[in-house]
Design an enzyme around this catalytic site. Structure first.
Site, short mmCIF file in Angstrom:
data_model
loop_
_atom_site.label_atom_id
_atom_site.label_comp_id
_atom_site.label_asym_id
_atom_site.label_seq_id
_atom_site.Cartn_x
_atom_site.Cartn_y
_atom_site.Cartn_z
CG HIS A 161 42.14 42.09 36.67
ND1 HIS A 161 43.37 42.60 36.32
CD2 HIS A 161 41.90 41.07 35.80
CE1 HIS A 161 43.86 41.93 35.29
NE2 HIS A 161 42.98 40.99 34.95
CD GLU A 174 44.24 41.38 31.25
OE1 GLU A 174 43.14 41.59 31.80
OE2 GLU A 174 44.94 40.38 31.52
#
Length: 240
Positions: free
Chosen positions: A171, A138
């Site tokens: 997410h 990420e």
């Protein structure tokens, strides 16, 4: 944006959707060899995230070894201080965002986190994905590539805002977009202050590890406190 950066983003997206093919294959293979099929999902997550990280690091090897790239980074001592401070900054940003979300009527707790904890309970090695490999990927994708590329053209606020919203959307918990965006801003800030991607990586890894361990060890206590908080909120709401 550099060509290899686009390729890294494609690898990351492919990894995210690879479970559509990988999980059924693992389910079939586990069934054929008499392995517990409930381990198929966490096993595929570990395999796909590991492969994606290796491919991405391979793509970045020349850049990471470039002397001009290393000169851009701050001193080691400066980076260490910010890395440690970054853990607390990230936790504080998450705490403030959670309070604001609660005031806006967003329910406490994350379905994403609950799902991760269930996977770890079934397959403890999955913590490697949630606490180490996932945060590294990420930070490379959302901070080094997306934020970094935007920051070459725009100021910090615009670059951090766009990259953090994309980070939050990835997410798939849109009710907690403020929470994830706050974390994205914090990690982008650490990246700018130190000019080293390793600093937000360290802070992100440490924060995820702490959250997972705390929620695993004190799961029952946290659920009890959440129920009490909701009861108090409903009680107060009855008088308003």
């Amino acid at each position: 944006m550099k060509r290899n950066y686009w390729m890294i983003i494609i690898v990351y997206i492919a990894m995210q959707f690879s479970s559509l093919i990988g999980v059924p294959l693992f389910l079939y293979g586990f069934k054929y060899f008499g392995i517990n099929q409930s381990l198929a999902v966490p096993s595929w997550l570990l395999a796909s995230f590991t492969i994606a990280l290796l491919i991405i690091l391979l793509m970045l090897r020349k850049e990471m070894n470039d002397r001009s790239f290393r000169k851009k980074e701050g001193s080691i001592g400066h980076s260490v201080i910010w890395a440690i401070a970054g853990i607390f900054l990230a936790l504080f940003a998450q705490y403030v965002a959670a309070i604001i979300e609660n005031l806006l009527g967003v329910e406490m707790g994350s379905e994403n986190t609950k799902g991760i904890l269930k996977i770890i309970e079934a397959f403890p090695l999955a913590i490697i994905v949630t606490s180490i490999i996932g945060p590294i990927l990420e930070e490379i994708v959302f901070r080094k590539i997306i934020f970094g590329s935007l920051h070459n053209r725009y100021n910090f606020f615009i670059s951090a805002l766009i990259s953090s919203v994309i980070f939050a959307a990835a997410h798939m918990e849109f009710q907690h977009i403020l929470l994830y965006s706050a974390m994205g801003f914090t990690f982008a800030f650490l990246y700018v202050m130190t000019k080293s991607i390793f600093v937000p990586i360290f802070a992100h890894v440490a924060m995820n590890t702490m959250v997972v361990l705390v929620q695993s060890i004190y799961k029952d206590d946290i659920e009890r406190l959440q129920r009490q908080a909701e009861a108090v909120q409903n009680f107060i709401g009855g008088f308003l």
